[in-house]
Design an enzyme around this catalytic site. Structure first.
Site, mmCIF file in Angstrom:
data_model
loop_
_atom_site.group_PDB
_atom_site.id
_atom_site.type_symbol
_atom_site.label_atom_id
_atom_site.label_comp_id
_atom_site.label_asym_id
_atom_site.label_seq_id
_atom_site.Cartn_x
_atom_site.Cartn_y
_atom_site.Cartn_z
ATOM 1 N N LYS A 22 19.459 26.379 -86.207
ATOM 2 C CA LYS A 22 18.863 27.131 -87.329
ATOM 3 C C LYS A 22 18.933 28.630 -87.078
ATOM 4 O O LYS A 22 19.385 29.391 -87.927
ATOM 5 C CB LYS A 22 17.394 26.717 -87.498
ATOM 6 C CG LYS A 22 16.572 27.670 -88.343
ATOM 7 C CD LYS A 22 15.173 27.150 -88.562
ATOM 8 C CE LYS A 22 14.079 27.823 -87.789
ATOM 9 N NZ LYS A 22 13.882 29.246 -87.997
ATOM 10 N N ASN A 23 18.493 29.040 -85.900
ATOM 11 C CA ASN A 23 18.381 30.479 -85.640
ATOM 12 C C ASN A 23 19.739 31.153 -85.457
ATOM 13 O O ASN A 23 19.821 32.384 -85.477
ATOM 14 C CB ASN A 23 17.480 30.735 -84.427
ATOM 15 C CG ASN A 23 16.018 30.465 -84.740
ATOM 16 O OD1 ASN A 23 15.676 30.171 -85.883
ATOM 17 N ND2 ASN A 23 15.155 30.550 -83.735
ATOM 18 N N CYS A 116 2.539 35.823 -90.274
ATOM 19 C CA CYS A 116 2.609 34.376 -90.433
ATOM 20 C C CYS A 116 1.708 33.749 -89.393
ATOM 21 O O CYS A 116 1.172 34.448 -88.546
ATOM 22 C CB CYS A 116 4.041 33.861 -90.357
ATOM 23 S SG CYS A 116 4.596 33.459 -88.732
ATOM 24 N N ARG A 121 3.744 39.417 -86.453
ATOM 25 C CA ARG A 121 5.163 39.590 -86.753
ATOM 26 C C ARG A 121 5.465 40.886 -87.530
ATOM 27 O O ARG A 121 5.960 40.859 -88.663
ATOM 28 C CB ARG A 121 5.714 38.362 -87.472
ATOM 29 C CG ARG A 121 5.433 37.094 -86.682
ATOM 30 C CD ARG A 121 6.219 35.930 -87.146
ATOM 31 N NE ARG A 121 7.498 35.809 -86.462
ATOM 32 C CZ ARG A 121 8.315 34.775 -86.599
ATOM 33 N NH1 ARG A 121 8.004 33.798 -87.383
ATOM 34 N NH2 ARG A 121 9.449 34.738 -85.935
ATOM 35 N N ASP A 305 9.563 28.998 -78.679
ATOM 36 C CA ASP A 305 9.699 27.945 -79.691
ATOM 37 C C ASP A 305 9.505 26.545 -79.112
ATOM 38 O O ASP A 305 9.443 25.571 -79.867
ATOM 39 C CB ASP A 305 11.071 28.041 -80.373
ATOM 40 C CG ASP A 305 11.111 29.179 -81.389
ATOM 41 O OD1 ASP A 305 10.066 29.809 -81.618
ATOM 42 O OD2 ASP A 305 12.191 29.437 -81.942
ATOM 43 N N ARG A 398 11.768 22.652 -92.232
ATOM 44 C CA ARG A 398 12.410 23.975 -92.234
ATOM 45 C C ARG A 398 13.432 24.078 -91.108
ATOM 46 O O ARG A 398 14.385 24.849 -91.193
ATOM 47 C CB ARG A 398 11.362 25.076 -92.024
ATOM 48 C CG ARG A 398 10.512 25.371 -93.246
ATOM 49 C CD ARG A 398 9.645 26.568 -92.979
ATOM 50 N NE ARG A 398 10.415 27.582 -92.290
ATOM 51 C CZ ARG A 398 9.915 28.531 -91.519
ATOM 52 N NH1 ARG A 398 8.615 28.614 -91.354
ATOM 53 N NH2 ARG A 398 10.683 29.401 -90.919
HETATM 54 C C1 UD1 Z 1 13.097 34.966 -83.476
HETATM 55 C C2 UD1 Z 1 13.241 33.508 -83.818
HETATM 56 C C3 UD1 Z 1 11.997 32.743 -83.442
HETATM 57 C C4 UD1 Z 1 11.662 32.990 -81.987
HETATM 58 C C5 UD1 Z 1 11.614 34.473 -81.688
HETATM 59 C C6 UD1 Z 1 11.442 34.776 -80.191
HETATM 60 C C7 UD1 Z 1 14.667 33.426 -85.745
HETATM 61 C C8 UD1 Z 1 14.762 33.139 -87.201
HETATM 62 N N1 UD1 Z 1 13.441 33.367 -85.235
HETATM 63 O O1 UD1 Z 1 12.025 35.476 -84.265
HETATM 64 O O2 UD1 Z 1 12.235 31.359 -83.670
HETATM 65 O O3 UD1 Z 1 10.397 32.417 -81.738
HETATM 66 O O4 UD1 Z 1 12.829 35.103 -82.096
HETATM 67 O O5 UD1 Z 1 12.426 34.147 -79.443
HETATM 68 O O6 UD1 Z 1 15.656 33.645 -85.063
HETATM 69 N N2 UD1 Z 1 8.027 42.560 -82.765
HETATM 70 C C9 UD1 Z 1 7.440 43.788 -83.043
HETATM 71 N N3 UD1 Z 1 8.018 44.579 -84.015
HETATM 72 C C10 UD1 Z 1 9.134 44.186 -84.683
HETATM 73 C C11 UD1 Z 1 9.732 42.939 -84.377
HETATM 74 C C12 UD1 Z 1 9.143 42.154 -83.404
HETATM 75 O O7 UD1 Z 1 6.427 44.161 -82.456
HETATM 76 O O8 UD1 Z 1 9.603 44.954 -85.529
HETATM 77 C C13 UD1 Z 1 7.404 41.688 -81.734
HETATM 78 C C14 UD1 Z 1 6.904 40.376 -82.315
HETATM 79 O O9 UD1 Z 1 5.615 40.502 -82.869
HETATM 80 C C15 UD1 Z 1 6.935 39.474 -81.112
HETATM 81 C C16 UD1 Z 1 8.148 39.976 -80.332
HETATM 82 O O10 UD1 Z 1 8.421 41.279 -80.827
HETATM 83 O O11 UD1 Z 1 5.776 39.652 -80.350
HETATM 84 C C17 UD1 Z 1 9.395 39.143 -80.451
HETATM 85 O O12 UD1 Z 1 9.711 38.971 -81.822
HETATM 86 P P1 UD1 Z 1 11.217 38.793 -82.306
HETATM 87 O O13 UD1 Z 1 12.093 38.612 -81.121
HETATM 88 O O14 UD1 Z 1 11.526 39.884 -83.247
HETATM 89 O O15 UD1 Z 1 11.143 37.421 -83.093
HETATM 90 P P2 UD1 Z 1 11.838 37.051 -84.437
HETATM 91 O O16 UD1 Z 1 13.173 37.704 -84.551
HETATM 92 O O17 UD1 Z 1 10.863 37.237 -85.540
#
Ligand code: UD1
Length: 417
Positions: A22-23, A116, A121, A305, A398
């Site tokens: 998925k990711n 969420c 996030r 995850d 999902r």
């Molecule tokens: C992706 C994956 C999700 C996985 C996660 C971490 C997808 C669709 N989802 O989510 O399944 O659990 O990586 O491996 O690929 N953060 C900030 N600011 C930002 C963005 C992120 O502070 O602008 C923080 C988040 O709150 C979190 C951390 O960074 O604590 C990691 O998040 P991130 O790696 O961005 O996760 P996703 O891309 O949302």
């Protein structure tokens, strides 16, 4: 199909094929917007999030159709439209459309993805990085509007390795003018998959798989064929289910090379795993062992995850385990539901839980409140004595193409109702 009914206590046996990731699939589908030619994405999982991404691409004017073994996307004509509604709010990956649309059209309008249940996030890192590349953002009425008169490369240092932010920078960077260097990039295999698709389209990206990526922007991209790699999280979910129930299974096509920390944890939990040409074979004792400390980390660490799935298994181990969540601050919500099945999980704070292994779980009616927590409840149901009903299953669909059928093939008594 809102609920899943499970008659637990059966050791899993047999082999199961692992679906496409998925990711990896979602950002690649967003990336098809960067070429005006046709792409063919094989092994694309038929899951709710992919269907949501397909509906968003169609809304943007792409012609998308399912073929036997994948999705054909023709993005010759892209018309800019506001991306909003459930497909955006309910799916974090819709955020990838921001970078892709800025690359293709120089502007993007997207409903704010919001927080969420697994945590806040925020999207500050995405916005700040794109601003460095010449994008101006305005926010109002829940919408984010981004526009760039001239999208250009930049040197971007990420303070933490965000998967989504890294993907958005790559997506914007390949069509931007000049070079983009990401320092502190996330190294998840799904990012490597995105880079591979873009390289197939003709993009020039150096450093894939490392925390320093160099994107030479401005090359006109062609359409490409791409095969979505197998889903390491689905493989890990089934692996945890086998540890929890006992038994012996083959995870056919599981990407063992991306699962070193998961295999290490499996061995600490008492399973024997070995890698063959076909995938991962495992033999579980049926009596999971507690672990001293399980800590989630960015790749190649133990994935957040799979934390909930591990929590379900450790709940039935004899003895105490400590689980530390270092990525998201609200991943322990599933503990409450597991406790209704006889688990004794004590949440110390947002980042730590102590699992007082209860030895066994019993069936109950429980509710999935998010994707991976929902899958953990299915695992708990497979392990538990008696009947379990998991409601809220649309969350699970999902990300899991055939969770009930897959477990039935492994001998479980499980049905979606
Ligand atoms: C992706 C994956 C999700 C996985 C996660 C971490 C997808 C669709 N989802 O989510 O399944 O659990 O990586 O491996 O690929 N953060 C900030 N600011 C930002 C963005 C992120 O502070 O602008 C923080 C988040 O709150 C979190 C951390 O960074 O604590 C990691 O998040 P991130 O790696 O961005 O996760 P996703 O891309 O949302």
């Amino acid at each position: 199909m809102d609920s899943i009914h499970i008659h637990g206590g059966i050791a899993l046996q047999g082999q199961v094929h692992i679906q496409g990731s998925k990711n990896a699939a979602l950002p690649v589908l967003a990336a098809t917007l960067l070429t005006a030619e046709r792409s063919y994405i094989r092994n694309c999982p038929r899951i709710a999030d992919v269907h949501a991404m397909v509906s968003l691409l169609k809304k943007l004017g792409c012609h998308v159709s399912w073929r036997e073994d994948g999705l054909q996307v023709d993005s010759a004509e892209v018309s800019l439209g506001a991306m909003q509604g459930e497909a955006v709010k309910g799916m974090r990956s819709s955020l990838c459309l921001l970078g892709a649309l800025l690359g293709r059209c120089g502007e993007a309008v997207l409903e704010h993805p919001g927080g969420c249940v697994i945590g806040e996030r925020p999207i500050d890192l995405h916005l700040r990085a794109l601003e460095q590349m010449g994008v101006t953002f305005s926010e109002g009425k829940g919408m984010i509007r981004g526009a760039a008169r001239r999208l250009h490369g930049a040197r971007i240092e990420l303070p933490l390795p965000s998967v989504g932010a890294t993907e958005n920078i790559i997506l914007a960077g390949v069509l931007a003018e000049g070079d983009t260097c990401i320092i502190g990039a996330a190294k998840e295999p799904e990012i490597t998959a995105l880079c591979r698709y873009l390289q197939n389209c003709g993009a020039s990206i150096e450093g894939t798989g490392t925390d320093r990526l160099l994107i030479h922007g401005g090359t006109r991209l062609r359409g490409a064929d791409f095969t979505v790699p197998p889903d390491r999280i689905v493989a890990g979910t089934y692996l945890m289910a086998c540890i929890g129930t006992g038994g012996c299974i083959l995870l056919e096509g599981a990407p063992a090379g991306e699962m070193a920390d998961v295999l290490k944890a499996a061995s600490q939990m008492g399973a024997s795993c070995w890698v063959t040409e076909e995938g991962i074979c495992m033999q579980a004792s049926g009596f999971p062992r507690p672990v001293e400390r399980l800590v989630t980390m960015p790749y190649p660490g133990f994935p957040t995850d799979l934390q909930s799935a591990a929590l379900a298994v450790l709940a039935a181990a004899e003895g105490q385990s400590i689980v530390e969540e270092r990525i998201f601050e609200n991943r322990f919500r599933v503990a409450e539901e597991l406790n209704r099945m006889g688990a004794r999980i004590e949440q110390v704070d947002a980042h730590m839980a102590v699992v007082h292994g209860a030895g066994k779980l019993h069936g109950a009616e429980v509710e999935a409140k998010e994707l991976r927590g929902g899958a953990a409840l299915v695992i708990a149901g497979l392990m538990a004595q008696g009947e379990t009903k998991v409601t809220g299953c649309p969350y699970i669909y999902r990300g899991y193409e055939n969770i009930c059928k897959d477990f039935r093939e492994l001998g479980a008594r499980i049905a979606s109702v």
